[in-house]
Structure formats: structure tokens, C-alpha cells
Write a protein that holds these residues in place. Structure first.
Motif, PDB file in Angstrom:
ATOM      1  N   UNK A 138     -10.894  -7.288 -11.518  1.00 10.57           N
ATOM      2  CA  UNK A 138      -9.568  -7.536 -10.521  1.00 10.57           C
ATOM      3  C   UNK A 138      -9.226  -6.382 -10.773  1.00 10.57           C
ATOM      4  N   UNK A 139      -8.143  -5.362 -11.949  1.00 14.02           N
ATOM      5  CA  UNK A 139      -7.768  -4.409 -11.793  1.00 14.02           C
ATOM      6  C   UNK A 139      -8.540  -2.904 -11.634  1.00 14.02           C
ATOM      7  N   UNK A 140      -9.969  -3.482 -11.832  1.00 13.44           N
ATOM      8  CA  UNK A 140     -10.676  -2.095 -12.087  1.00 13.44           C
ATOM      9  C   UNK A 140     -10.936  -2.326 -10.073  1.00 13.44           C
ATOM     10  N   UNK A 141     -10.828  -3.231  -9.196  1.00 10.20           N
ATOM     11  CA  UNK A 141     -10.843  -3.100  -8.158  1.00 10.20           C
ATOM     12  C   UNK A 141      -9.945  -2.681  -7.082  1.00 10.20           C
ATOM     13  N   UNK A 168      -8.895   1.480  -6.666  1.00 12.34           N
ATOM     14  CA  UNK A 168      -8.894   2.003  -5.668  1.00 12.34           C
ATOM     15  C   UNK A 168      -7.969   1.878  -4.825  1.00 12.34           C
ATOM     16  N   UNK A 169      -6.613   1.413  -4.846  1.00 14.09           N
ATOM     17  CA  UNK A 169      -5.625   1.132  -3.561  1.00 14.09           C
ATOM     18  C   UNK A 169      -4.716   1.419  -4.089  1.00 14.09           C
ATOM     19  N   UNK A 170      -4.305   1.448  -5.369  1.00 12.31           N
ATOM     20  CA  UNK A 170      -3.828   1.974  -6.121  1.00 12.31           C
ATOM     21  C   UNK A 170      -3.657   3.163  -7.529  1.00 12.31           C
ATOM     22  N   UNK A 202       0.827  -1.093   0.092  1.00 13.26           N
ATOM     23  CA  UNK A 202       0.301  -0.009  -0.399  1.00 13.26           C
ATOM     24  C   UNK A 202       0.437   1.376   0.122  1.00 13.26           C
ATOM     25  N   UNK A 203       2.361   1.063   0.515  1.00 13.20           N
ATOM     26  CA  UNK A 203       3.250   2.297   0.132  1.00 13.20           C
ATOM     27  C   UNK A 203       3.604   2.267  -0.643  1.00 13.20           C
TER      28      UNK A 203
END
Length: 119
Positions: free
Chosen positions: A19-22, A25-27, A2-3
Motif C-alpha cells: 500500500x505504501x508503495x502505491x 505514486x501520489x505523494x 493530493x495538495x
């Protein structure tokens, strides 16, 4: 993870779009790179018959989902996933050497291997 400032995935957008779409939201930056990128413009047939007589430009092996029950029964983050993809090939002795290393590690592992990987 996450960093990180970016994530590089060994896939292409059309193959794993949900999966890439989800993950977006994190990266903030996700790069999908892989030799499979050419598949996005090729007709793909899933076929149990890997022989040359099978009619397909590219043949994908039928998924074997028998391992999913076992995988779900394992503690979270306790299984090492091992896959050499479809372009590598090894001798029987080389695969055995890898296998002994995984077994001797004492860790649970899931090995994904195609029948034609061993020469």
C-alpha cells in the motif's frame, strides 16, 4: 490530500509495504511512524489465544473479515472507520458514550474493537 506536501501514516513500512508503495505514486513524501515500528525486528505470531500461556512475543488478534461484505455494500465514502488501536482502554460507560455519539450522528460506522479494550 493530493495538495499536501507530505503524508504521515500510523504504520511501519514492513507491515503495509504494498500500500505504501502505491501511495508513493501520489505523494512525494510519505512518513510511516508508529509505536509498531519495533515489530519489524520481532517475530510475530497470529494467535486466537490471547492468554499469557500463548507462545508469542507479540500476539495479533485473528482478523475478522465478516464486515467486508457489509462494507462493500455501502456507498463510497459513506462509512466512518473507528479504531482505537491496541493500546487504549476504556470503561464500559465511556465506550457507550462514544457509541451513542456515532449512532446519533446518523452516519454509518465501522467500529474495530478488541475484546480486552473495555475495562
Amino acid at each position: 490530500m493530493l495538495r499536501t506536501s507530505a503524508v504521515i501514516l500510523n504504520t511501519f513500512d514492513e507491515l503495509e509495504a504494498p500500500v505504501i508503495f502505491k501511495l508513493t505514486s501520489l505523494f512525494s513524501k510519505i512518513y510511516t511512524i508508529c509505536p509498531l515500528h519495533a515489530l519489524s525486528n520481532v517475530r510475530i505470531n497470529v494467535n486466537d489465544d490471547p492468554s499469557p500461556s500463548a507462545s508469542a512475543t507479540i500476539i495479533l488478534w485473528k482478523e475478522d473479515e465478516d464486515c467486508i461484505t457489509w462494507l462493500h455494500s455501502q456507498p463510497s465514502n459513506s462509512v466512518v472507520f473507528v479504531s482505537f488501536g491496541s493500546m487504549a482502554s476504556f470503561t464500559h460507560d465511556q465506550i457507550l458514550e462514544f457509541w451513542h455519539g456515532w449512532v446519533d450522528s446518523g452516519k454509518s460506522f465501522l467500529l474495530v474493537i478488541q475484546s480486552d479494550l473495555i475495562i
